[in-house]
Scaffold this motif. Structure first.
Motif, short mmCIF file in Angstrom:
data_model
loop_
_atom_site.label_atom_id
_atom_site.label_comp_id
_atom_site.label_asym_id
_atom_site.label_seq_id
_atom_site.Cartn_x
_atom_site.Cartn_y
_atom_site.Cartn_z
N ALA A 141 -4.37 67.59 -39.53
CA ALA A 141 -3.40 68.69 -39.39
C ALA A 141 -2.75 68.68 -38.01
O ALA A 141 -2.43 69.74 -37.45
CB ALA A 141 -4.06 70.03 -39.65
N ALA A 142 -2.53 67.48 -37.45
CA ALA A 142 -1.86 67.37 -36.16
C ALA A 142 -0.38 67.70 -36.30
O ALA A 142 0.22 67.53 -37.36
CB ALA A 142 -2.02 65.95 -35.62
N ASP A 143 0.21 68.18 -35.22
CA ASP A 143 1.65 68.43 -35.16
C ASP A 143 2.32 67.09 -34.84
O ASP A 143 2.03 66.47 -33.82
CB ASP A 143 1.93 69.44 -34.05
N PHE A 144 3.19 66.60 -35.73
CA PHE A 144 3.81 65.30 -35.48
C PHE A 144 5.25 65.27 -35.98
O PHE A 144 5.64 66.01 -36.88
CB PHE A 144 3.00 64.16 -36.11
N SER A 145 6.02 64.38 -35.37
CA SER A 145 7.38 64.07 -35.78
C SER A 145 7.49 62.56 -35.93
O SER A 145 6.62 61.81 -35.48
CB SER A 145 8.39 64.59 -34.75
N VAL A 146 8.57 62.09 -36.58
CA VAL A 146 8.72 60.66 -36.83
C VAL A 146 10.18 60.24 -36.67
O VAL A 146 11.10 61.07 -36.76
CB VAL A 146 8.25 60.25 -38.25
N ASP A 147 10.38 58.95 -36.43
CA ASP A 147 11.71 58.36 -36.53
C ASP A 147 11.58 56.98 -37.16
O ASP A 147 10.48 56.48 -37.38
CB ASP A 147 12.43 58.33 -35.19
N PHE A 148 12.74 56.35 -37.42
CA PHE A 148 12.76 55.05 -38.09
C PHE A 148 13.71 54.11 -37.36
O PHE A 148 14.41 54.50 -36.42
CB PHE A 148 13.18 55.22 -39.56
N PHE A 149 13.73 52.85 -37.80
CA PHE A 149 14.55 51.79 -37.21
C PHE A 149 15.27 51.13 -38.38
O PHE A 149 14.62 50.62 -39.31
CB PHE A 149 13.64 50.80 -36.48
#
Length: 272
Positions: A141-149
């Protein structure tokens, strides 16, 4: 303010443009996101693997403000990317050698186990095992964000899809947004930041646009790292409870400044 732990690569890059711009420079999403967040006032650490050729980065002027406590030093060469752009500034060809970053997944999983309640940003790029890392973050249940390439975005989005509704923010460019919407349906996602080069960037919350900002005009020197700069700046401003509109305006301005500035030079080899 809580630290931002950025899981991804730091690399030696070679960029090529049709007008002969570009050259050898420091790169990697983990570096650019962390550096942008730090410049915007949020402590950030790259969760990365550095080879012998980049082990001097923590002492390099301009990079010594970063928190380097989450790096892993490993014998061997760091990741390298050869990035070729077309006349419109779009990435046309990528050649990669991941080097010591082949150990990134194991290092990242160990870091998450040690700091399960930290705030994370995951740069969803090879050679990271994105499924393993996102599953661990979602399970804790960590707070996380993501991006891509973009070159690997379709495969990575499909891999990441089961955990994306748990992400606080997903960062994509316009082409990646179309892929994302086909795979998962962006109306299911809490927050998506969509960039489109010099055109307006927008934020969508469960599919509804809530903010828009047009980047200021600057002469373009280097585009590699602009999206990462925007992401790090946006996350730093949002962590201070600033409005989405203000965070996006600050982030697009930071990305516009970035593309006009000289690239990060390769550091001199460590002596002795």
């Amino acid at each position: 303010m809580e630290r931002l732990d950025v899981i991804g690569n730091i690399s030696r890059d070679l960029t090529r443009y049709p007008d002969h711009r570009g050259g050898a420079q420091l790169g990697g999403a983990a570096l650019f996101v962390s550096l942008a967040a730090t410049k915007a006032g949020r402590r950030a650490t790259p969760v990365c693997v550095l080879g012998d050729d980049l082990d001097q980065l923590p002492e390099t002027p301009g990079l010594d403000a970063l928190d380097w406590s989450a790096r892993l030093r490993s014998a061997g060469p760091s990741t390298t990317f050869d990035l070729e752009y077309d006349p419109q500034g779009e990435l046309a060809k990528v050649r990669s050698d991941y080097g010591v970053a082949e150990a990134l997944t194991e290092h990242a999983l160990g870091h998450v186990s040690s700091y399960p309640h930290a705030t994370y940003h995951v740069c969803c790029r090879r050679p990271l095992d994105v499924a393993a890392v996102l599953e661990r973050l979602a399970r804790t249940a960590a707070d996380f964000s993501v991006d891509f390439f973009l070159p690997s975005a379709e495969a990575m989005i499909r891999t990441a899809a089961p955990w994306l509704p748990a992400a606080a923010t997903v960062f994509v460019n316009a082409a990646e947004y179309r892929l994302l919407d086909r795979v998962i349906g962006c109306g299911t996602l809490p927050e998506v930041v969509v960039t489109d080069g010099p055109r307006a960037a927008v934020v969508r919350v469960f599919g509804r646009q809530v903010a828009s900002a047009v980047p200021p005009l600057h002469a373009v020197h280097e585009v590699s790292g602009a999206g990462d700069t925007l992401a790090g700046t946006f996350l730093a401003h949002r962590s201070r409870a600033e409005t989405t509109a203000r965070a996006l305006a600050e982030a697009t301005a930071a990305a516009a400044r970035y593309v006009a500035e000289p690239s990060l030079p390769m550091p001199a080899p460590r002596r002795g």
